[in-house]
Every structure is written in C-alpha cells, then in structure tokens.
Design a protein around this motif. Structure first.
Motif, PDB file in Angstrom:
ATOM      1  N   HIS A  59      39.905 -35.592  54.810  1.00  0.00           N
ATOM      2  CA  HIS A  59      39.093 -34.415  54.538  1.00  0.00           C
ATOM      3  C   HIS A  59      39.679 -33.179  55.230  1.00  0.00           C
ATOM      4  CE1 HIS A  59      36.032 -37.291  53.145  1.00  0.00           C
ATOM      5  NE2 HIS A  59      35.497 -36.263  52.518  1.00  0.00           N
ATOM      6  N   GLU A  60      40.100 -33.364  56.473  1.00  0.00           N
ATOM      7  CA  GLU A  60      40.629 -32.224  57.216  1.00  0.00           C
ATOM      8  C   GLU A  60      41.927 -31.708  56.621  1.00  0.00           C
ATOM      9  OE1 GLU A  60      40.954 -33.811  61.112  1.00  0.00           O
ATOM     10  OE2 GLU A  60      38.802 -33.614  61.577  1.00  0.00           O
ATOM     11  N   LYS A  61      42.729 -32.613  56.045  1.00  0.00           N
ATOM     12  CA  LYS A  61      44.028 -32.227  55.494  1.00  0.00           C
ATOM     13  C   LYS A  61      44.020 -32.181  53.972  1.00  0.00           C
ATOM     14  CE  LYS A  61      46.233 -34.488  59.443  1.00  0.00           C
ATOM     15  NZ  LYS A  61      47.112 -35.609  59.875  1.00  0.00           N
ATOM     16  N   ALA A  62      42.826 -32.031  53.380  1.00  0.00           N
ATOM     17  CA  ALA A  62      42.711 -32.071  51.914  1.00  0.00           C
ATOM     18  C   ALA A  62      43.565 -31.003  51.249  1.00  0.00           C
ATOM     19  CB  ALA A  62      41.247 -31.913  51.495  1.00  0.00           C
ATOM     20  N   ALA A  63      43.557 -29.793  51.800  1.00  0.00           N
ATOM     21  CA  ALA A  63      44.347 -28.700  51.202  1.00  0.00           C
ATOM     22  C   ALA A  63      45.838 -29.006  51.267  1.00  0.00           C
ATOM     23  CB  ALA A  63      44.035 -27.387  51.912  1.00  0.00           C
ATOM     24  N   LEU A  64      46.295 -29.556  52.409  1.00  0.00           N
ATOM     25  CA  LEU A  64      47.706 -29.919  52.558  1.00  0.00           C
ATOM     26  C   LEU A  64      48.092 -31.001  51.536  1.00  0.00           C
ATOM     27  CD1 LEU A  64      50.426 -29.959  54.093  1.00  0.00           C
ATOM     28  CD2 LEU A  64      49.384 -31.635  55.660  1.00  0.00           C
ATOM     29  N   ILE A  65      47.244 -32.016  51.406  1.00  0.00           N
ATOM     30  CA  ILE A  65      47.515 -33.113  50.459  1.00  0.00           C
ATOM     31  C   ILE A  65      47.549 -32.560  49.041  1.00  0.00           C
ATOM     32  CG2 ILE A  65      46.607 -35.269  49.509  1.00  0.00           C
ATOM     33  CD1 ILE A  65      45.391 -35.803  52.304  1.00  0.00           C
ATOM     34  N   GLN A  66      46.613 -31.675  48.741  1.00  0.00           N
ATOM     35  CA  GLN A  66      46.556 -31.050  47.415  1.00  0.00           C
ATOM     36  C   GLN A  66      47.882 -30.365  47.077  1.00  0.00           C
ATOM     37  OE1 GLN A  66      43.045 -28.563  47.302  1.00  0.00           O
ATOM     38  NE2 GLN A  66      42.750 -28.909  45.137  1.00  0.00           N
ATOM     39  N   ASN A  67      48.378 -29.600  48.011  1.00  0.00           N
ATOM     40  CA  ASN A  67      49.628 -28.861  47.765  1.00  0.00           C
ATOM     41  C   ASN A  67      50.812 -29.806  47.580  1.00  0.00           C
ATOM     42  OD1 ASN A  67      48.451 -26.320  47.878  1.00  0.00           O
ATOM     43  ND2 ASN A  67      48.636 -26.211  50.116  1.00  0.00           N
ATOM     44  N   GLU A  68      50.866 -30.876  48.382  1.00  0.00           N
ATOM     45  CA  GLU A  68      51.971 -31.828  48.254  1.00  0.00           C
ATOM     46  C   GLU A  68      51.886 -32.589  46.934  1.00  0.00           C
ATOM     47  OE1 GLU A  68      53.609 -34.105  51.269  1.00  0.00           O
ATOM     48  OE2 GLU A  68      52.782 -32.944  52.936  1.00  0.00           O
ATOM     49  N   LEU A  69      50.682 -32.885  46.488  1.00  0.00           N
ATOM     50  CA  LEU A  69      50.529 -33.572  45.198  1.00  0.00           C
ATOM     51  C   LEU A  69      51.047 -32.696  44.060  1.00  0.00           C
ATOM     52  CD1 LEU A  69      46.974 -35.194  45.597  1.00  0.00           C
ATOM     53  CD2 LEU A  69      49.143 -36.409  45.354  1.00  0.00           C
ATOM     54  N   ARG A  70      50.816 -31.404  44.162  1.00  0.00           N
ATOM     55  CA  ARG A  70      51.254 -30.497  43.095  1.00  0.00           C
ATOM     56  C   ARG A  70      52.780 -30.386  43.035  1.00  0.00           C
ATOM     57  NH1 ARG A  70      47.121 -26.986  45.089  1.00  0.00           N
ATOM     58  NH2 ARG A  70      45.215 -27.217  43.871  1.00  0.00           N
ATOM     59  N   GLN A  71      53.464 -30.805  44.104  1.00  0.00           N
ATOM     60  CA  GLN A  71      54.926 -30.746  44.097  1.00  0.00           C
ATOM     61  C   GLN A  71      55.526 -31.792  43.164  1.00  0.00           C
ATOM     62  OE1 GLN A  71      56.257 -28.159  45.707  1.00  0.00           O
ATOM     63  NE2 GLN A  71      54.111 -27.718  46.245  1.00  0.00           N
ATOM     64  N   ASN A  72      54.721 -32.797  42.823  1.00  0.00           N
ATOM     65  CA  ASN A  72      55.191 -33.830  41.899  1.00  0.00           C
ATOM     66  C   ASN A  72      55.147 -33.278  40.486  1.00  0.00           C
ATOM     67  OD1 ASN A  72      55.246 -36.184  40.105  1.00  0.00           O
ATOM     68  ND2 ASN A  72      54.906 -37.407  41.965  1.00  0.00           N
ATOM     69  N   ALA A  73      56.294 -33.344  39.792  1.00  0.00           N
ATOM     70  CA  ALA A  73      56.379 -32.752  38.447  1.00  0.00           C
ATOM     71  C   ALA A  73      55.469 -33.439  37.446  1.00  0.00           C
ATOM     72  CB  ALA A  73      57.834 -32.820  37.955  1.00  0.00           C
ATOM     73  N   ALA A  74      55.074 -34.686  37.726  1.00  0.00           N
ATOM     74  CA  ALA A  74      54.217 -35.428  36.794  1.00  0.00           C
ATOM     75  C   ALA A  74      52.746 -35.069  36.965  1.00  0.00           C
ATOM     76  CB  ALA A  74      54.407 -36.928  36.978  1.00  0.00           C
ATOM     77  N   ILE A  75      52.417 -34.265  38.000  1.00  0.00           N
ATOM     78  CA  ILE A  75      51.028 -33.857  38.243  1.00  0.00           C
ATOM     79  C   ILE A  75      50.927 -32.363  37.963  1.00  0.00           C
ATOM     80  CG2 ILE A  75      49.159 -33.708  39.924  1.00  0.00           C
ATOM     81  CD1 ILE A  75      50.472 -36.015  41.433  1.00  0.00           C
ATOM     82  N   SER A  76      50.155 -32.012  36.945  1.00  0.00           N
ATOM     83  CA  SER A  76      50.064 -30.597  36.563  1.00  0.00           C
ATOM     84  C   SER A  76      49.118 -29.817  37.461  1.00  0.00           C
ATOM     85  CB  SER A  76      49.627 -30.469  35.106  1.00  0.00           C
ATOM     86  OG  SER A  76      48.335 -31.008  34.924  1.00  0.00           O
ATOM     87  N   ASP A  77      48.057 -30.463  37.962  1.00  0.00           N
ATOM     88  CA  ASP A  77      47.106 -29.755  38.827  1.00  0.00           C
ATOM     89  C   ASP A  77      46.251 -30.782  39.549  1.00  0.00           C
ATOM     90  OD1 ASP A  77      45.835 -27.717  40.105  1.00  0.00           O
ATOM     91  OD2 ASP A  77      45.010 -26.774  38.299  1.00  0.00           O
ATOM     92  N   VAL A  78      45.643 -30.343  40.654  1.00  0.00           N
ATOM     93  CA  VAL A  78      44.785 -31.210  41.464  1.00  0.00           C
ATOM     94  C   VAL A  78      43.535 -30.430  41.846  1.00  0.00           C
ATOM     95  CG1 VAL A  78      44.580 -32.641  43.528  1.00  0.00           C
ATOM     96  CG2 VAL A  78      46.809 -32.390  42.409  1.00  0.00           C
TER      97      VAL A  78
END
Length: 876
Positions: free
Chosen positions: A561-580
C-alpha cells in the motif's frame, strides 16, 4: 421397561383371543431380553418389527383359510417367477427398452432427489437449529435495503432487554482476506491466502455445537490472539504434527496467533462455512473503540439463541420497543425509528434458500431452483413410468392366449393382477439395480455440473434406503397397476382366438401417455433453450465498460500500500501493460453504501454505492464520460473529488452536477464528472446510484490492462515485481471477465442440468416410441404386405406407419408450449434484464421434438416397408 402399548393393542385387534396371551408373553419376554442386550430404544424398534411380523402372518393365515389357491403358496410364487423370467427372455426388445428406460429415469431421479435433499437440509444439523435466529436489519425508504450484517452491539443489547434470548453469538469477517504463514523450525515457511474465516465470540462454541478434536472448548475462543482451525486447515499448515500451541503469523497485521483448538468440519451442509475462527477479543484488542459501539455500522453477523420455552412471535413483538430505546441514543425520534428501520429474526434454516441480503456470509442458493429440480425429477420419473405402461399394454396383446388359458383353468382376476404386478416389480427391481450402477458412474459428472459433493455412499443410509425402496415400489405400482388390470380384463373367448385389434379402449390411453411423455420433453427442451439464451444474453450484453484483458491483482501488505504509486509506475514500464489503475472494489463485488449529501440541499441526500479509485480507472475500463472530465492527479491530503453515474445524478435530483459540492464520510468534495451508467453488479438488478471517489489510499487492487496475448509473461513480471518490492506479500490475481461470469454460476449450473435431463427425458420417451413403433409395425405386417402387392411405395408405407405417432408428437408440442411459456416467463421475472421469448424458440422446440421422433419411428417403419411381401403375408 414396558413395550409400546399401541403395538399390543394392534396385535390384540388382529390376533384371536385364545392365542393372544401366549403371543404377548413371548413378545414381552423377548423385549426384556433385547432391552438388556441392545438398549431400550433399539429394543422398541425390534418389538415393532416382531409385532408387524405376527400381524402379517395372521393375515396370510386367514387368507389361506378362505382361499384354497392363494398367492402365499410357495409353489405358485415360484411358478409366477419362472413365467416372468421366461417372458423377459422371450420379449427381449420389450424388456430391454423397459428396463433401460426405468434405469435412466431412476438414476436421474436419485441424483436430483439427493441434490434437493441436501439443499433442504442446510443448517438442520445444528442441535439447536430450531432456536437459532440471525438478526437482519431493514432500511425503509425510496429503496429498501435488507442487511444480513448488523450493528456490533445489536445482539448484546437485545439480550439485555429481552429475557427470552438465551445467548448471542457474533461473527465478523476480516477485511481484506487474510494472509497467514507458518515457519516450522528447520523447515520452509508456508504462506496461504485465506478467504473463509471470521472473528467469533466464544459463545459460538455452544450455540453452534462446535466439536473440538483438540483444545478446550470452554477457553479456546476466550483468549486474546487465539485462533481455532478446522481439521482441513490444520493439516494444510501442520501436516500430521500436533498444531495445538503452534504460532500462525498474520502477515497483513503482523500479529502472531496461537492455535488454541481444532474443530471438526461440519458433517452437514451449512451457510456457516469457515476454515478458521479468531477470538473476538482479539479484534476488540486492536479495533477502533468508536466503531465497536456504533449502532448503525452493519458489520457483524448477530445470531441469537432463544430459550427453549420462548417463541419467535413473542420475541418479535418486543423488538419495536427495543429499537426505539436502541436508536434513541443516536438522537433519532420514535416516529423516524419505527418508519425507517426494522430488525427481523430469520430462522437459520431459511438462510440458504430464502435469503439474498446485503452482506451475506456467502452466496446462497434459491428455493426456486429446488422447485425446478424437483419438477425435473418428477417429470423424468413420470416419463419412465409412462414408458413402462405403454410397453406393457402393447405387449399384453401378445399374451392374450396365455391369459385365456389361465382363465379357463380357473384363474381369478386378482391372481392375474398379482402375477402381472409381480412381473412389474421384477422389471422395476432390474431397473433399480441398473440405476445404481448408472448413478455410481454419473456422480462425478453431476458434481461437476452442479458444484455439489454428492457421494455414492450417501445412498446407503436408513432414510435413503427406505426412500429408494419406496420409490421403486411406487413406480412398480403406478407402472404395473394399469397394465395388470387391463390384461386381467381380457375375455377368455376373445383371448383364446388371439384377436388383436389396433383399435381398442387401451389405444386412447396409450396415445394420451405418448402425448404426456413428449409434452414433458418439449417443456424441458424449451426451458433449456430459454436458459441458454439468457446466459448468452448475460455474456454478450454490453456492461458499459471493457472487461477484456483486465487483470486484478490484490494489494496485500502494508508495504505494498505504501509503495503502490512506485509499483504502478514500474508496471507501466512493461510494454505489454497499457495502463494500471487503483481501485477499492471490482465490478461484481459488493459495493459498500453510504450517504452522499449535496451541500445546502440536505433533503436531497441519497444512499448510494461507493467506489474509491484513482484517475486511471476510467481509461483502464474504458468508461464513457457523459459530461465533465476525469480525475486529475492531486495531493492525497486534499479534499475529495467525485464522479457520479447517471443513476446517482437522478437520485440526487441534480440539474447541473458538475462543480456541485458534496459531503460524504465527513469530508466535502466536488463533482468533476458524470459517467454513463455501467453494470458494476450482476444483471439480476438494475443499475444503482454510484459515486466514484478519488482516493487511491483506500485501494485494494491494481487493475492491469494487458496488450496482446502475453498474459503468462505479464503475470510472472508482476509476481517478481511484488516479491522484490514487498517480499512478505502474497501474489493473488483474478481475471475480471471470469469474475463477472461467476455472478451467474447458479443459473449456468441450472441450465447445464436442464440440458442433460432434457436429453434424458426425450431419450426415455424415444425408447418407448421405438418399442411401440416396432409393435405397431408387427401388428400391421399383413396390411403392409397387401399394400405392397397392390403397388404401394416404400415412402408411402413409411408415412402410413409414422403419421399416427407424429400427430401425437405435434399435439404434445402444442399442449406443452403455453405451459413452458408461462413457467419460463416467471423465471425471467427474476432478472432486471431479460430476453424476450420469441416465436422461433417454440418453432425450434417443435422441430427438435418432431425430428427426434421421426428418427426413432423411421427405423421400424422403413424396416417394415422393406420387408418381402411374401413373408409379410405368411406371418401370423
């Protein structure tokens, strides 16, 4: 110890006075011996059995004295059995079709009957089930809501003020689902996601008769930081080791929980499903004290156990006065309390089939489906019995000479009836034995269809044994009585001449039974088509958002929960994920409710569903904005921003919603947009007012929008990322489209079961039609030969032999269609969004019935039409 007096009086009625004293003396002596040997209860049952045996022997003895020839004669019984066996072998086709139809019908009937019995037995295994009630609440207004969960202190306060309540037991579901781990010394740590458990009062042990395998029932749930496990969960964590005293770690709250008890899994179906119970004092130790005293928070499941001499109406009559005292503390006046609130006692045995309230412990079934399954079982058994009657009456004409000879030699009508009833019972017994084998083979497939856990061993209980014997005897009697009566009425002279006419009084009955069989089949075919189309409608209906290629990943652990924004941004770096996106709940979940109040228009306030999310929710789910705009990135500490759906705008009576100030949960915010209505719940209900609050801090899920077909790689990437950022977290995900499909599991299962049993119903009907068409072709062998000699074509003969049966099938279709239309119309009323029953559904049903009938009849008709006329004319 004295034997039952009523049994002695029955014996006195049947037994002659000169033997009564001797018989009673022997029976009483045997009863005293059995009491010492097996106990009074079992001795009484044996006494009844002995009395019944004496009465039967007296009745048979009197009958043998009145009649020189009687069915009780062993030689005659043996003779009957021989004749029945020879007839079974002689008419192999008839016997095979009859036994196969009965076996299929009985196997289907047994499956459905066990299913229905299990549904009706929910929660009846609790010893005090007749005195246990759940407290439900009802909020009355423009939209009445009924809640299964109620205030934390409702039951406690009610017990104080209503003496008829003996005990209160409360449960609370932990939120979110728990993640537990266990690290044995010198072994690898085990971590599991646990979705089925509760905080529970210690009184639950007594109210629900929890059976402890280990631990002290009196103290297990009274200790703080204590957890009680079921046997199944204990084996999962500890294997064969002794779990008592072991520590399970709650990884979400970072709390150790000591195992203080192991309870047996309930041996009967119940709505109260759990794998673990945490002591309620543990929750009180850490929870906010204000929420624990709340009179309006619907969070706890309150169960009350009434005194043995108390009645439900008497307790309910005192509830209004109690409610006034209970809610006056909040400053509410008596009139508002009594007109806007209700507290109800719901019998625990009603919950599974009669309860679909807000915040149910788990999804319940519906009594409607019990009726559907019961009718299906009845229909199939009736079709099998009708099949038996048709085959028996048709075969009767082949035994006319036998009946004539028997009558000339002095056989009475009752003896003939007994003989043919005996043959009927033998056929039914053969069908029942075959049905057991089919039942054994079908159980795994049936369990897959219905998500049940029926077992073959369930049949072998006293009650089920009596049910099976009674069912077989009833079918034997129903199916055999009319043919036996019909055969025994043959005139000796006519019988000896062997006259067989296709036109007789029984022909109308047989035709009526064929119509009934196919009417049942048509009804089930039409019902299956409607259910299938409704399921298709659910799958294809546009929900107002995009559910495809969306994966929901749970946020487990404080660090996530505390690092949700950080995780969100790293997930978006994956080309197969368009948005989170971040969201508190998923479409298909139960959304919480609260009041939304327009500033300056308190009278227009409305209760509505709430969803907390960030600015990425609308793009991920591709929701359409009707007016206004999306959320914009903002400081978490700033005031709320709201997006409403169209239903919420209507409920709040807003003319210009954009920019309108709103108050909820003690904070003021501004409406920034309005989205088109979308179906965030199942299609059983209409779209409700919804407010989306920009508050990602309340999120429980990441929503990942996936590009392409790289799902396995994306899931592995997400798992690795969470393990790196939060090693103690557990990776748990679900596909949004699959989650939404599960909302209709019960309807899908009913549709699948109806589909299977519709096939069986029409197959059993066709077995009878096949046998009857063979008999009809045999009866008209000479007629066919003469017609062929006179120039009739094969097609003409086939039409001649088939037309009578096809007319009956068409009549059955016409008769069944209105009933099927009415019944399925009632079923569709349960959905807010339902299909229309169209003409082509009736046409398709009729076509399928006629087509199957043509295939069935056509074989025998073509066979008769192709027979050599010379052989036909020589036949007898």
């Amino acid at each position: 110890m004295k034997p039952p007096r009523f049994a002695d009086r029955l014996l006195q009625f049947f037994c002659s006075p000169d033997h009564l004293e001797e018989v009673l003396g022997d029976l009483h002596e045997e009863f005293a011996y059995q009491v010492r040997r097996v106990g009074e209860r079992r001795a009484r049952w044996r006494y009844w059995w002995d009395v019944a045996g004496f009465i039967l022997s007296f009745a048979l003895k009197r009958k043998s004295q009145n009649n020189s020839t009687t069915i009780t004669n062993p030689i005659m019984i043996q003779n009957y059995i021989k004749i029945a066996w020879r007839n079974l072998l002689r008419y192999r086709l008839n016997s095979t079709l009859t036994i196969a139809g009965l076996a299929l019908g009985l196997a289907c009937g047994l499956l459905i009957i066990l299913h229905v019995r299990e549904e009706l037995s929910y929660d009846k295994g609790f010893a005090k089930a007749d005195r246990i009630y759940r407290l439900n609440s009802e909020n009355i207004g423009e939209k009445t809501r009924r809640w299964a969960a109620t205030s934390p202190i409702l039951g406690v306060e009610m017990k104080r003020q209503i003496p008829a309540i003996e005990t209160v037991a409360r449960f609370l579901r932990p939120y979110p689902d728990r993640v537990f781990s266990y690290a044995p010394s010198g072994g690898d740590s085990k971590q599991f996601e646990e979705k089925t458990g509760f905080y529970a009062d210690s009184t639950a042990v007594d109210v629900f008769d929890l059976s402890f395998v280990e631990g002290d029932p009196q103290t297990a749930l009274k200790q703080q930081d204590a957890i009680v496990l079921t046997e199944t969960m204990a084996r999962k964590y500890f294997g064969d080791a002794d779990p008592l005293g072991k520590i399970i770690q709650d990884d979400l709250d970072k709390r150790p929980l000591t195992v203080t008890g192991i309870v047996r899994n309930f041996g009967f179906p119940t709505h109260l499903k759990f794998d673990y119970l945490i002591s309620m004092c543990t929750y009180y130790k850490y929870a906010d004290k204000g929420s624990l005293e709340s009179r309006t928070w619907s969070g706890f499941y309150n169960y009350v156990l009434l005194n043995a001499n108390a009645s439900r109406p008497a307790v309910e009559s005192k509830i209004p006065a109690f409610m006034v005292k209970f809610y006056e503390v909040n400053g509410e006046n008596r009139k508002d309390i009594l007109t806007t609130r209700k507290t109800l006692l719901q019998p625990i045995t009603d919950i599974h089939l009669h309860s679909k309230l807000e915040k149910e412990m788990s999804p319940n079934s519906d009594i409607l489906y019990v009726y559907v399954f019961s009718v299906a079982a009845l229909f199939i058994l009736l079709v099998a019995s009708v099949n038996f009657i048709n085959m028996a009456t048709a075969q009767a004409f082949n035994r006319m000479k036998e009946v004539g000879v028997r009558k000339v030699l002095g056989a009475r009508k009752e003896q003939l009836v007994n003989q043919f009833l005996g043959e009927s019972f033998l056929l039914t017994l053969a069908g029942a034995l075959l049905a057991l084998g089919l039942f054994r083979l079908a159980i795994p497939f049936y369990n897959d269809l219905t998500a049940k856990d029926l077992r073959f061993g369930q049949l072998f209980t006293v009650s089920n044994g009596l049910m099976m014997f009674g069912l077989a005897a009833l079918i034997s009697l129903i199916a055999g009585l009319y043919p036996a009566w019909f055969i025994s009425n043959f005139e000796p002279v006519t019988s000896l001449k062997g006259r067989r006419s296709p036109v007789s009084s029984v022909t109308l009955v047989r035709k009526g039974l064929i119509v009934f069989q196919f009417a049942v089949s048509v009804f089930m075919i039409f019902s299956t088509i409607v259910v299938y189309r409704q399921m298709q409608f659910f799958q294809r209906k546009k929900l107002g958002f995009d559910q495809e290629q969306v994966v929901a990943v749970k946020l487990y652990g404080q660090s996530v929960h505390e690092k949700a924004a950080l995780i969100q941004n790293e997930l978006r770096q994956n080309a197969a994920i368009s948005d989170v996106a971040l969201t508190s709940v998923l479409p298909g979940d139960r959304f919480s409710t609260d009041m939304l109040v327009p500033v300056g228009k308190a009278d227009d306030a409305s209760q509505m569903r709430f969803m907390w999310a960030d600015e990425h929710l609308l793009p991920v789910l591709k929701m359409g904005l009707k007016t206004g705009g999306n959320f914009v990135p903002r400081n978490v500490s700033s005031h709320f921003a709201y997006i409403l759906n169209e239903a919420a705008v209507k409920a709040l009576k807003l003319q210009s919603p954009i920019g309108q100030k709103m108050v909820s949960l003690g904070d003021t915010g501004e409406v920034v947009g309005v989205v088109n209505d979308f179906h965030f719940a199942s299609l059983h209900s209409a779209v409700e007012p919804l407010v989306i609050v920009q508050h990602p801090g309340q999120a429980n899920y990441f929503l990942l929008k996936i590009n392409g077909k790289n799902l396995p790689e994306v899931l592995q990437f997400t798992r690795s990322l969470l393990a790196r950022v939060s090693p103690e977290s557990l990776f748990s995900y679900t596909f949004l489209d699959e989650k939404l499909a599960r909302l209709y599991d019960s309807e899908q299962r009913v549709g699948n079961v109806l589909k299977v049993f519709a096939v069986f119903a029409i197959f059993i009907s066709c077995l009878g039609l096949f046998g009857l068409s063979a008999y009809a072709a045999q009866l008209r062998t000479k007629e066919v030969g003469i017609r062929k000699v006179l120039g009739a074509t094969v097609s003409g003969v086939v039409i001649l032999l088939s037309s009578d049966f096809l007319r009956l099938v068409i009549i059955a279709t016409l008769l069944a269609s209105p009933l099927a239309w009415w019944a399925m119309g009632r079923w569709l009323e349960g959905f807010a969004y339902a299909i229309d029953m169209e003409w082509w559904m009736f046409a398709l049903t009729g076509f399928l019935a006629v087509f199957v009938a043509i295939l069935t009849i056509g074989f025998q008709s073509i066979k008769a039409a192709l027979m050599n006329p010379v052989k036909s004319l020589k036949s007898e």
